[in-house]
Design an enzyme around this catalytic site. Structure first.
Site, PDB file in Angstrom:
ATOM      1  N   ASP A 314       0.856  -1.187   0.000  1.00 42.68           N
ATOM      2  CA  ASP A 314       0.000   0.000   0.000  1.00 42.68           C
ATOM      3  C   ASP A 314       0.896   1.242   0.000  1.00 42.68           C
ATOM      4  O   ASP A 314       2.035   1.165  -0.454  1.00 42.68           O
ATOM      5  CB  ASP A 314      -0.982  -0.050   1.178  1.00 42.68           C
ATOM      6  N   HIS A 337       1.893   1.910  -3.247  1.00 44.90           N
ATOM      7  CA  HIS A 337       0.962   2.870  -3.843  1.00 44.90           C
ATOM      8  C   HIS A 337       1.497   4.298  -3.836  1.00 44.90           C
ATOM      9  O   HIS A 337       0.754   5.241  -4.051  1.00 44.90           O
ATOM     10  CB  HIS A 337      -0.396   2.785  -3.137  1.00 44.90           C
TER      11      HIS A 337
END
Ligand SMILES: *[C@@H]1O[C@H](CO)[C@@H](O)[C@H](O)[C@H]1NC(C)=O
Ligand SMILES: *[C@@H]1O[C@H](CO)[C@@H](O)[C@H](O)[C@H]1NC(C)=O
Ligand SMILES: *[C@@H]1O[C@H](CO)[C@@H](O)[C@H](O)[C@H]1NC(C)=O
Ligand SMILES: *[C@@H]1O[C@H](CO)[C@@H](O)[C@H](O)[C@H]1NC(C)=O
Ligand SMILES: *[C@@H]1O[C@H](CO)[C@@H](O)[C@H](O)[C@H]1NC(C)=O
Ligand SMILES: *[C@@H]1O[C@H](CO)[C@@H](O)[C@H](O)[C@H]1NC(C)=O
Ligand SMILES: *[C@@H]1O[C@H](CO)[C@@H](O)[C@H](O)[C@H]1NC(C)=O
Ligand SMILES: *[C@@H]1O[C@H](CO)[C@@H](O)[C@H](O)[C@H]1NC(C)=O
Ligand SMILES: *[C@@H]1O[C@H](CO)[C@@H](O)[C@H](O)[C@H]1NC(C)=O
Ligand SMILES: *[C@@H]1O[C@H](CO)[C@@H](O)[C@H](O)[C@H]1NC(C)=O
Ligand SMILES: *[C@@H]1O[C@H](CO)[C@@H](O)[C@H](O)[C@H]1NC(C)=O
Ligand SMILES: CC(=O)N[C@H]1CO[C@H](CO)[C@@H](O)[C@@H]1O
Length: 494
Positions: A314, A337
Site C-alpha cells: 500500500d 501505492h
C-alpha cells in the site's frame, strides 16, 4: 509561556509520581534506589562504567529457572532479578551467546551512549526462542527502564522474541530507548486479536518521548491477515487488522536503523504526535499484501522521514487529516501505492493538511508516485505542498490529484457531492522518468472547489515503452515553468 512552564512542572511531577509508583509496585531492592543511581542527574560521578555498582546485590533468586538463554533469565516476578546493577556481571555471559557485546553501541550505527543503562529483556525472563511468550519480559523491562534517565530496553541480537499485543506507556524519564538488535516477532495467528481490547495494534507506544533503534527486525508475520483479507478474496469478510507499531499522543520520537517487515496491516503509524524523526529504516512487505502502508501519519506534526527504503502493498507514506510540517526526503519507494495525501474527508468530514515537502525520492513499479486524493462531500484545505527532485520508474500514476476518490471497498461507485477539500499551492518540480500508463500527469480537481496555485516545473515523463505520455486536467489552475513534458494542461486564470 507561563502555561508552558506550568505544564512542564506537571510533567516533572507526573514523572516523579511515576517513579514512586514503580517503586511501590515493583521490587524495592531495585526501584527504591533508582534516584540514587549514578545515572541520576544529581550524581553523574561514575559515568565511565556503563552501569552502577550494586549497593546491595540481590541474592540469586531461588526461583531462577535453568533456562537455555546464556544470561540465565529470571522470572520477572522473582525479587529483583533484573537489577541493572548486576548487568555488568551478566553482560559478558550475554555476549558469549551473541555476535557482539550487548552493551557496546555499534559505531556509526547506534548512538546509544555508553553511559546509558541497559535493561536487557533476557534478564527479565525473555527466552528469545521464537515460540515462548516473551511479552511479560518486555513489559517488565519497559516499566523498569521507563523510570530511569538514559535507559534502554534491549532486545539483543541472536534471539527472536515472540511478543503479543502490548501497549508501552509513558511518560518515561530522559532518552527512553528501545534498542532492537535481535528479532521481535508478532504472533502469526489472527485469532490472538479476537475479543481483545487491542484490535488496532500490535505494539503501541503511548504518551512517551522515546527512541527506537538498533540493527534488528520487527516482524509482524502478517501472512495470515493477508490471506483473510477481503481484498485477497472477496468472499472474506472485510475487517481491519492491527498496525504493527503505533505511536499515540507522543512528543519527540525517533525511529532509526531498524527493519520492519510484513505487518498485519500498516507498519508504522504516528497519531496525534509531534516531533517525529524517522531515519535510515527499511520497511518491507510483498507488493500484493493488502493495506500494508509503510508509514501512516494522522494528526502528526513536525515530521521528518528520511534515508529509508519502503516497499509494501500500500502507500509508502500515507499522510492523513491533521498532519502538517512533514518532510519526506531521500526515500526509495516501491512496490506500493506511492506517497499519498488522503483520502481526505471520507464520509463528508473536514480535513486539514499543510506544509508537506517530498523530495529526492525514487519510485519504482509503484501504482502512484505523488498523489493527493479527497472524497466528494469533504471539506477543509490541503495547501502548500512541494514535490521536487523525484524519479519515476515505471509508475502507473506519477503525478495525481484525484478529488473524486472512491476506494475499491465502495466498488468504484460513490455518491456525487459538490463540496470538497480546497487544494492550493502545490508545486511539482524536477520530476522525471517513466509512466506505466499513458496519462502521466492527472489533475482531476473538484468542479465546485477548483485546485489553485498549482505549479508544474521541469517535468519530463515518458511512457515506460518510450512513447509519449499525456496529461489530463480538470478544474486545475496554475502555471507551468521551464520544460514540461507532457505539456501542461493547467488553466491559467480563475
Ligand atoms: C554521560 O553522562 C553524563 C552525565 O550523566 C553526561 O554529561 C555525558 O555527556 C554522557 N556521555 C555521553 C557520551 O553521552
Ligand atoms: C549477578 O547475577 C549472577 C547470576 O545471574 C550471579 O551469579 C552473580 O553473583 C550476581 N552478581 C552480583 C554482583 O550480584
Ligand atoms: C517461570 O515462568 C514460567 C513462565 O512464565 C513458568 O512456567 C515457571 O513456572 C516459572 N518458574 C518459576 C520458578 O517461577
Ligand atoms: C502472553 O503473555 C502476556 C503477558 O503475560 C499475556 O497477557 C498474554 O495473555 C499471553 N498470551 C498468550 C497467548 O499466552
Ligand atoms: C538524549 O537525547 C538527545 C536528543 O536526541 C541527545 O542529544 C542526547 O545526546 C541524548 N543523551 C544521551 C546521554 O544519550
Ligand atoms: C476469530 O475470528 C475469526 C473470524 O473473525 C473466526 O473465524 C475465528 O474462529 C475466531 N477465533 C476465535 C478463537 O474466536
Ligand atoms: C521536544 O523537542 C523539542 C525540540 O528539541 C523541545 O523543545 C521540547 O521540549 C521537547 N518536548 C518534550 C516533551 O520532550
Ligand atoms: C486530531 O486532533 C484533533 C485535536 O487534537 C482532534 O479533535 C481530532 O479528533 C483528531 N483527529 C484524528 C483523526 O485523530
Ligand atoms: C540516502 O539514503 C541512503 C539510504 O539510507 C543513504 O545511504 C544515503 O547516504 C542517503 N543520501 C544522502 C544524501 O543522505
Ligand atoms: C519493476 O518491474 C519490472 C517489470 O515488471 C521488473 O523487471 C523489475 O525487476 C521491477 N523492479 C523492481 C525494483 O522491483
Ligand atoms: C456522478 O457524476 C458523474 C458525472 O456527472 C456521473 O457519471 C455518475 O454517474 C454520478 N454518480 C452517481 C453515483 O450518481
Ligand atoms: C528505597 C531504598 O532506599 N532502598 C534501598 C536502597 O539501598 C540501600 C542500601 O543498600 C538500602 O538500605 C535501601 O533499603
Amino acid at each position: 509561556m507561563g502555561s508552558t512552564s506550568f505544564l512542564l512542572s506537571l510533567l516533572l511531577i507526573s514523572q516523579q509520581l511515576r517513579t514512586s509508583n514503580v517503586s511501590v509496585h515493583s521490587s524495592s531492592a531495585f526501584t527504591g534506589n533508582v534516584t540514587m543511581s549514578p545515572h541520576a542527574p544529581k550524581s553523574p560521578v561514575s559515568r565511565i562504567p556503563p552501569r552502577p555498582p550494586s549497593p546491595s546485590p540481590p541474592p540469586p533468586p531461588a526461583t531462577m529457572s535453568p533456562a537455555p538463554a546464556p544470561s540465565s533469565p529470571s522470572n520477572s516476578t522473582a525479587p529483583a532479578p533484573s537489577s541493572p546493577s548486576n548487568s555488568t556481571a551478566q553482560a559478558p555471559e550475554v555476549s558469549t551467546g551473541t555476535t557482539n557485546s550487548s552493551a557496546a553501541p555499534e559505531p556509526g550505527v547506534s548512538d546509544t551512549s555508553s553511559n546509558m543503562t541497559e535493561f536487557n529483556v533476557l534478564e527479565y525472563g525473555a527466552l528469545g526462542d521464537g515460540v515462548t511468550n516473551d511479552t511479560q519480559a518486555f513489559a517488565d523491562a519497559w516499566k523498569a527502564a521507563c523510570a530511569v534517565d538514559y535507559a534502554y530496553v534491549h532486545a539483543p541480537v541472536g534471539y527472536s522474541f515472540l511478543v503479543y499485543p502490548t501497549t508501552f506507556k509513558g511518560p518515561c524519564l530522559l532518552n527512553m530507548t528501545f534498542k532492537v538488535d535481535g528479532t521481535v516477532l508478532a504472533p502469526p495467528e489472527t485469532s490472538v486479536w479476537n475479543g481483545t481490547s487491542v484490535k488496532d495494534h500490535w505494539l503501541e507506544f503511548s504518551k512517551v518521548s522515546m527512541i527506537i533503534q538498533g540493527t534488528g527486525t520487527i516482524d509482524g508475520q502478517g501472512q495470515n491477515w493477508w490471506a483473510e483479507s477481503c481484498k485477497t478474496n472477496s468472499s472474506n469478510a472485510c475487517k481491519d487488522g492491527p498496525t504493527a507499531i503505533v505511536f499515540n499522543a507522543c512528543t519527540n520520537v525517533t525511529v532509526k536503523y531498524v527493519t520492519i517487515l510484513n505487518s498485519q496491516q500498516m507498519h508504522l503509524a504516528f497519531e496525534k504526535s509531534v516531533g517525529i524523526m524517522v531515519n535510515s529504516i527499511n520497511i518491507s512487505a510483498p507488493g500484493d499484501s493488502p493495506n500494508t502502508d509503510g508509514i501512516h501519519l494522522q494528526n502528526a506534526t513536525s515530521v521528518t522521514i528520511k534515508n529509508s527504503f519502503i516497499g509494501t502493498g500500500d502507500d509508502c507514506v500515507s499522510i492523513q487529516n491533521g498532519s502538517s510540517s512533514v518532510t519526506i526526503k531521500n526515500i526509495t519507494c516501491g512496490p506500493g501505492h506511492g506517497i499519498s495525501v488522503g483520502g481526505l474527508g471520507k464520509k463528508n468530514t473536514s480535513a486539514t493538511v499543510s506544509n508537506i515537502v517530498v523530495e529526492d525520492v525514487v519510485f519504482t513499479n509503484s501504482t502512484n508516485g505523488v498523489r493527493i486524493k479527497s472524497w466528494q462531500g469533504s471539506s477543509g484545505t490541503a495547501s502548500t505542498f512541494t514535490y521536487q527532485n523525484l524519479v519515476m520508474n515505471n509508475v502507473k500514476n506519477p503525478i495525481l490529484i484525484d478529488q473524486y476518490y472512491c476506494d475499491s471497498a465502495s466498488s468504484g461507485s460513490c455518491p456525487n457531492f459538490t463540496s470538497n477539500v480546497q487544494i492550493s499551492d502545490i508545486t511539482f518540480k524536477n520530476i522525471t522518468g517513466t509512466s506505466a500508463t499513458k496519462v502521466a500527469v492527472k489533475l482531476a480537481c473538484s468542479e465546485t472547489v477548483a485546485c489553485t496555485g498549482i505549479t508544474l516545473q521541469d517535468i519530463d515523463l515518458v511512457r515506460t515503452s518510450g512513447s509519449d505520455a499525456t496529461s489530463f486536467c480538470s478544474d486545475a489552475y496554475g502555471v507551468s515553468a521551464d520544460t514540461v513534458i507532457p505539456s501542461s494542461c493547467l488553466l491559467t486564470s480563475s
